[in-house]
Each structure stands twice: as C-alpha cells, then as structure tokens.
Enzyme design. Structure first.
Site, PDB file in Angstrom:
ATOM      1  N   GLU A  28       8.131  -6.755  24.577  1.00  0.00           N
ATOM      2  CA  GLU A  28       6.579  -7.484  24.691  1.00  0.00           C
ATOM      3  C   GLU A  28       6.947  -8.600  26.000  1.00  0.00           C
ATOM      4  OE1 GLU A  28       3.262  -6.052  23.291  1.00  0.00           O
ATOM      5  OE2 GLU A  28       5.388  -4.681  22.708  1.00  0.00           O
ATOM      6  N   SER A  60     -11.554  -3.729 -41.902  1.00  0.00           N
ATOM      7  CA  SER A  60     -10.411  -4.101 -42.786  1.00  0.00           C
ATOM      8  C   SER A  60     -10.151  -5.787 -41.650  1.00  0.00           C
ATOM      9  CB  SER A  60      -9.993  -3.819 -43.469  1.00  0.00           C
ATOM     10  OG  SER A  60     -10.483  -2.919 -44.062  1.00  0.00           O
TER      11      SER A  60
END
Length: 788
Positions: free
Chosen positions: A96, A480
């Site tokens: 860059e 139950s």
C-alpha cells in the site's frame, strides 16, 4: 526572436513582469489558502483519534473464556500495535505505501497520479498513503473526486502531525474492511485463518492486503481464488524486492495454500438456543445498538463439552422416537422432478458444501441404485452402501422405501476404507443407515446444583428449522413431574414414606370446580393398599390425588410457588396429575431443591459482561433460597432415588451415581418428561410435538424422555465422577421396614428396606403374616416398572 532580443525585452519590461508574477503568486497563494479554508470548514477535528468509536462486535464466551458466537453489524475486534506482527506491517507497507516511514502523510507520486487520472478520466491507480486511506475511512466517503482527494490530503497531514507512525498503523489495522462483514485485521484473521492475528504466518499476512481492494468482489478469496493467488504472490514478490523477506521465505510462502472456507464461529450450530437466549437477554437490558456495535464481552455459564453431550443425547433420542412413529417417505426425487435427463453421478446437493464426512454425522445422499438387500448412495464425492437391515425400522421392503434419484438423510455408521474420490464406483467406503428429519421436538437443560449456572441448554431438534426454545418458552403440562412437590407437601404435613394409601377407583368431590374428579392410573388398573413410597415409585395417580385432597389443592399451589413455579396454577384437584402448564426451565430449577437438601438455585446464563474497554458493567452471582428444611428434602431425595432404582425411572438405574428423578406423562401421550439429578447437576428433559398431538402408544416419560437423560449422564459421569451418597441430616433416622406393609421388619417379612423418616415419625410396630394378607400382591414379583 533571438536571445539578445529576448534579453532586451525582459530588461525593458522587467517591472511589469515582476508585477505580473507577484500577482500570480498572490492569486495562487490565496487560492491555496482558500482551498484549505474551504475544505477545513466543517471538517472533523483531528483531536483525539483514539476516541473515535467504531462499531465493534459483541462476543459471547463460554465458561472457559473461549469465544462461542459473535453479534455485529461490523465484525470487528480491536487489537493493539504490539499484537500486530511485523510481517503483516511489512506486507501492508509493501502493498500500500512503501514510503510510509519517510513521508509526512501524503504519497505525492501516488496522489498526483490519482488526480491526473480523475482529470483525464483514466485509471492510474489509487496512490493514497496509508494515512490518507485512514483519513478517508474515518471521515470521508468513497467517491473518487479531486475535491475528496484534497480533503484526504489535508486530514492526513493533521493525523501525521498528532500521531506516531505506530499509532497510525494500529488505527489503520483496526479500521480496514476485509470482506463479509469483517473489519480490522484481528477479526479478519479469525474469519479467514481461524487464529489471532498475532499467530498468522507470512503467506497469511500477504493475503490481507491482497483482498483489501475488493474483498467481496474481485478478490473474494473463496470465490475468486485465482485472482487472490496471483496478487498475493505479487505482494510477496514486492516484499522480496524491498528486502523485507528472504528468497527462501518467499518460496515457502508462495506454496502455502489459500483458505478454502471461513473459520466463522457464528456459523457453528453448537449452543444456538443457549446463545439466542443470551442475545435476547443482553438486547433487552442494553439495547440493540450496544449489542451489535458496543464491543461487549458476555461471559456465559455455557460449558461447550456438556453442550455437545446434551445436543447429541437429545437429537439421538428424538430420532429414535421419530422412527417408532413410522417412515413418512415423500422424498424428493431428482430423476422424476427433472425436466431433462439428469446425471446423478455429477449432481451436487447444496448441503454438501459444509458437510462433514465423519462417523456419526447425518448427511443428505442421492440414491444411485436399489436392490432387495440394500442401496448404493452418493454423498459428495464418495459412495456408501446401506444394507436393508439398516432400514428395518420402516417395516417396509427396500424398493418400497427408496428408488433411484431419491434424496434422503443417512447416518454414517462407519468409514470402512480410504476416502478416495478418484476410486469412483468401485469404492464404497461409507456404511450408512436410513434417517429422517424428526417431527417430534424436545428440550434438555443442565443446571449446576451449587451455583444455578446453566451449563447446557438445547431448545429443540434444530435451531435452523425451529427457533422456538422449548426449554424456556414452551408451556407444557407437567404430568407426574409435579408429584415431587405434592409429596414434599405431604411429608411436611403428617405423611411418612411408610404411610399406607389405598389405590382404588375413587371419585373426588372437587370443591374448587364444583365438578366430580375421577382420575385413572396410566395402566388402567388398581394395586390396592400401597405405601407412600411405592405409590410414588410407581407413579400411581390415585395415590397422588388422595394426598392432594387431604392437604388441599391450595396448599399444593402454595408449595409450587415456594419451589419457584411462576406459571399459571389453579387450586384444582387436577394439579395432582400435573394438568397445568409449566416451562422445562422452571421445573428443572424446582428439582434442584432435592440434591441441594432444601435449597433452590435460580438458573442463570451470564456470569458477567464487560464493555469494549474491559470495564465490568454487570456481574451475576448464585441466587439461592431455602425452600424446605434439609430433613424433608433428604427424604424426598431418597424417595426419588427409589423411582430410579425400583420405579418408572429404571432406565437410569445403572448410572454410577446416586441418581434421583421423576418421570412424567400427560393424557394421550402428548408430553413426556424426565427430570433427574446427581449431587452436582440437575438435568431436565421434555419431549413432545408443537401441536400437542399424540407421540404414540406407550410413549411415556420413561420411554420417550429418560433415554436422553441417561445418554447425557453417562458421558458426564465418565468425566465428573460423583460421591455415592448424600449427607444425611441429623433430623432424619433410618429404620429397616417391610417395604410393602410399611411396618418394622419382622422375621416373616419378604421385602426388607431401609427407609428414611423424620425423627419421631418412624413406625413402632412390626409386620406380621396377618399384615401380609392385607396386600393382595404381597407374594407376587412386580414386573412392570414403567407405570406412569
């Protein structure tokens, strides 16, 4: 005009020329000052770049501090300069801005090249320095104009004036966009390489500037690998030219392969229901902006290993149950649905892109051929064989199940040979069995007894197809599983485990609904006089109803509230059989009372939350509450161990720990439950259909839910062995009794049993032969432990 004439002209007009030059210089200076003033007007001031707050992803972490999931609009993790490897800095500079350390913000050659390109509408490259790119990314748009270039230059100069090169590089590395929704080199390293940026190698470092210009387009490494490979090697060559790397390093790096797929933890399915529950909680407390942009770290209670066990246990159980419900068929057929002739050998299925060829995996396959004895299946690049016996559960002949071109699910039972796609039709290394996507749903939740931390939670068979969390959102009749609360109330209101209650046809006067109540036992029969223990172990509904009538339904509701049940409960006789709807999470939390000897822990999912600067913003601690006295809880714990050893919970009896639990089944088999515990964890399992339809005949809690509990606990206890007993409170006394009559053991008694009693409530009489005659089944061995 010769030179002499020119000289004479200049001398003669010197004052005029000097005047014009001064005017021109003044105009140019004024123009330059004007440009600066114009472009600076309204500029963000470069005062404290470090105070700029980018959108940072929130990370969900497990109980070991490892990331599990990320939430973000922009996936970003801030990293310090010292954690960015030099090899990445060199790759960025080579690609860059190779003058980065010598310029003061502007790469003049590149900038002029870009400006001339804009003037003449030519692409001569970008040319912006790293500082200029940072300025543009932080403050400007991506439009390519001369004016934006001037703005970029002015901002770059200001940034360079205030910050060091290393600070600028750190800002830059945390800002750059690198594909998908990933920002910054740390998030990118995790996404592309599955590691932190500080651990990447040279080839991986060179790939980051490679993809920067167009990570979702021309340089998408997964879709455009040729472009990326060429440019990455060009970056490496540039690094070699700048003497950043050696020739040997260059040769080694260019041979390093590109990543084939993202290492994106957000795509993992592990713990999806747990994570979604956590996400909703964080969003409700802190808002969606802070969740998706605030960089929170959410430290959860999730144990990844237990979560895997829980998911495997539930899914395997649901698949087995679904198979008992029958083969549904209706498979997609590629041959019949194709408009033209199709070549199955070259056909690809979308699901194969992320498929794992591993033992135990369930994958899609294409049927290539079918004979009576089995079928040949194509799975990705491989072939497999499914023998007819691996589809016996359908109770159909092979040719009635499958035909050429069908797409179905198969489980990889074994890999019998090398996985060599080049072997073609001659190689069938996969041994397969037939599967189908379950219609039945289920949930499992694992709670740490001492802290209340939810260590695992699975809210359904597949989060991808059904996001409804059956562990926390689904209100279902408990059956139950409500009975331990009923029996707790009984123990604290005058009953003992040896109390005799007659199991017989009974119509109850229901003062609370003004309608008679006539419950039935699951088996449709009656067993006569039973001790409270045996009635509990066998889950006899009449016994439970008689207890509720005795202590009254409002008292049971009161106890349920004490146990932490907040769902809508009514003081009706039907509460004896769990007719009201409660979530699995609430019921499981209620059961922690028994292994904790009277203390209920409130389940929670998040230990703490920190912000992006690691400041603590929330911390959670165990929330405990004493519900019943230790003596009552111990007796109930002991009764529930009996359910496992002698009753409906028998499937868990071989586990190497003092396991207690209770099954639950609702009318017409629409809901199946099993909630069990060891000294350290309580595990709740629910199974049913979203439409509350029948699961199937005899699909009780024992058959349809308990196997998932057992499968989880087998793996859990292998790694976390438990003590073999609970500490008995001083207020509990043990007496050897006859289990049938409930009286002290005599010489003629056949069923010796050590029973627990609150001190002072133990029996004083010995059983006799006359007592035996009062129990019709006394001399008969019981053979049906699965009564509900």
């Amino acid at each position: 005009m010769d030179k002499i004439a020119v000289r004479k002209f200049i001398i003669k007009n010197l004052k005029r020329i000097l005047f014009l030059l001064s005017v021109l210089i003044t105009v140019l200076l004024g123009a330059l000052i004007g440009i600066i003033l114009v472009y600076q007007k309204g500029f963000p001031q470069i005062k404290d770049l470090e105070d700029i707050k980018p959108k940072i992803m929130t990370v969900i972490l497990d109980d070991q501090g490892n990331p599990v999931k990320e939430f973000a609009i922009e996936k970003r993790a801030i990293v310090r300069r010292e954690d960015i490897p030099d090899i990445l800095i060199k790759a960025l500079i080579a690609s860059e801005d190779n003058q980065f350390y010598s310029h003061w913000g502007i790469n003049f050659k590149g900038t002029m090249r870009a400006i001339i390109g804009q003037i003449f509408h030519k692409n001569y490259g970008g040319g912006s320095s790293i500082t200029q790119q940072l300025a543009r990314g932080l403050f400007l748009t991506e439009e390519k104009t001369v004016s934006r270039k001037f703005q970029e230059m002015l901002l770059a100069i200001q940034i360079e004036k205030k910050y060091s090169k290393d600070q600028i590089l750190a800002f830059y590395c945390n800002k750059i966009f690198l594909g998908a929704s990933v920002y910054g080199v740390e998030a990118a390293s995790r996404y592309y390489f599955g590691k932190s940026v500080r651990d990447i190698n040279l080839a991986e470092a060179a790939l980051i500037p490679t993809i920067m210009p167009a990570p979702n387009g021309k340089y998408n490494v997964f879709l455009q690998p040729e472009n990326c490979l060429k440019k990455r090697n060009s970056v490496l060559n540039r690094m070699l030219e700048l003497k950043f790397i050696t020739a040997d390093q260059y040769q080694q790096a260019i041979s390093f392969p590109l990543p084939k797929k993202p290492f994106d933890i957000s795509e993992e399915e592990l713990g999806d229901y747990f994570v979604e529950e956590t996400r909703k909680m964080v969003e409700a407390r802190y808002g969606d902006i802070r969740l998706y942009e605030g960089g929170l770290k959410v430290y959860t209670t999730l144990n990844v290993e237990m979560q895997k066990w829980a998911e495997q246990a539930l899914k395997e159980n649901l698949r087995n149950l679904d198979k008992r419900r029958g083969w549904r068929g209706k498979l997609k057929n590629l041959v019949l649905s194709a408009e033209t002739t199709i070549d199955l050998e070259t056909t690809l299925l979308p699901s194969w892109k992320r498929m794992k060829i591993e033992k135990g995996e369930i994958v899609e396959g294409i049927v290539l051929s079918v004979v009576t004895s089995g079928a040949v299946i194509k799975i990705g690049d491989y072939r497999g064989v499914m023998a007819a016996e691996e589809a016996q559960w359908t109770h159909k002949e092979m040719k009635r199940i499958l035909q050429k071109g069908d797409v179905s699910l198969f489980k990889i039972l074994d890999i019998t040979g090398p996985l060599d796609p080049k072997a073609g039709e001659l190689a069938h290394p996969l041994k397969l069995s037939l599967e189908q996507e379950p219609e039945v749903e289920g949930a499992i939740i694992v709670v740490d007894n001492k802290t209340g931390e939810v260590k695992a939670m699975v809210g359904g068979y597949s989060f991808a197809t059904n996001k409804w969390n059956h562990a926390t959102q689904a209100l279902r009749q408990t059956g139950s599983t409500i009975k331990p609360i009923v029996y707790t109330a009984a123990i604290e209101n005058g009953y003992t485990p040896a109390h005799i209650i007659v199991d017989e046809p009974t119509v109850f006067d229901n003062d609370w609904t003004q309608e008679p109540y006539e419950p039935q036992n699951h088996t449709g029969d009656f067993m006569g006089p039973l001790t409270l223990r045996r009635g509990f172990e066998k889950s006899r509904n009449i016994i439970s109803a008689k207890i509720v009538e005795s202590i009254t339904p409002p008292k049971v509701v009161e106890y349920a509230r004490t146990f932490g049940i907040t769902s809508d409960l009514r003081p009706y006789m039907s509460i004896a059989l769990g007719a009201f709807e409660v979530t699995l999470k609430e019921m499981t939390a209620a059961f922690t009372v028994f292994p904790n000897l009277g203390i209920r822990v409130n389940p929670f999912l998040v230990r703490k939350i920190t912000d992006q600067n690691n400041y603590l913003i929330e911390e959670n601690y165990p929330d405990k509450k004493r519900v019943v006295i230790p003596e009552t809880a111990y007796i109930m714990n002991y009764l529930m161990q009996g359910v496992v050893k002698y009753g409906t919970g028998f499937r868990a009896r071989d586990l190497k720990a003092p396991i207690g639990g209770k099954t639950g089944t609702t009318d017409d088999y629409t809901d199946a439950w099993f909630i069990g515990f060891s000294p350290s964890v309580t595990v709740g399992v629910w199974v049913g259909l979203d439409k509350k339809e029948k699961l199937g005949n005899d699909e009780t809690g024992s058959r349809a839910a308990a196997p998932a509990f057992v499968a989880f606990m087998e793996k859990y206890l292998t790694k976390y062995p438990e003590p073999q007993e609970y500490k008995r409170p001083s207020g509990v006394i043990m007496r050897e009794i006859d289990k049938y009559t409930g009286k002290l053991l005599g010489r003629e008694c056949l069923y010796p049993f050590w029973e627990a009693f609150l001190r002072g409530t133990e029996p004083l009489e010995y059983c006799t032969e006359e007592d035996h005659q009062k129990f019709p089944n006394y001399h008969q061995e019981e053979t049906n432990p699965e009564d509900e």
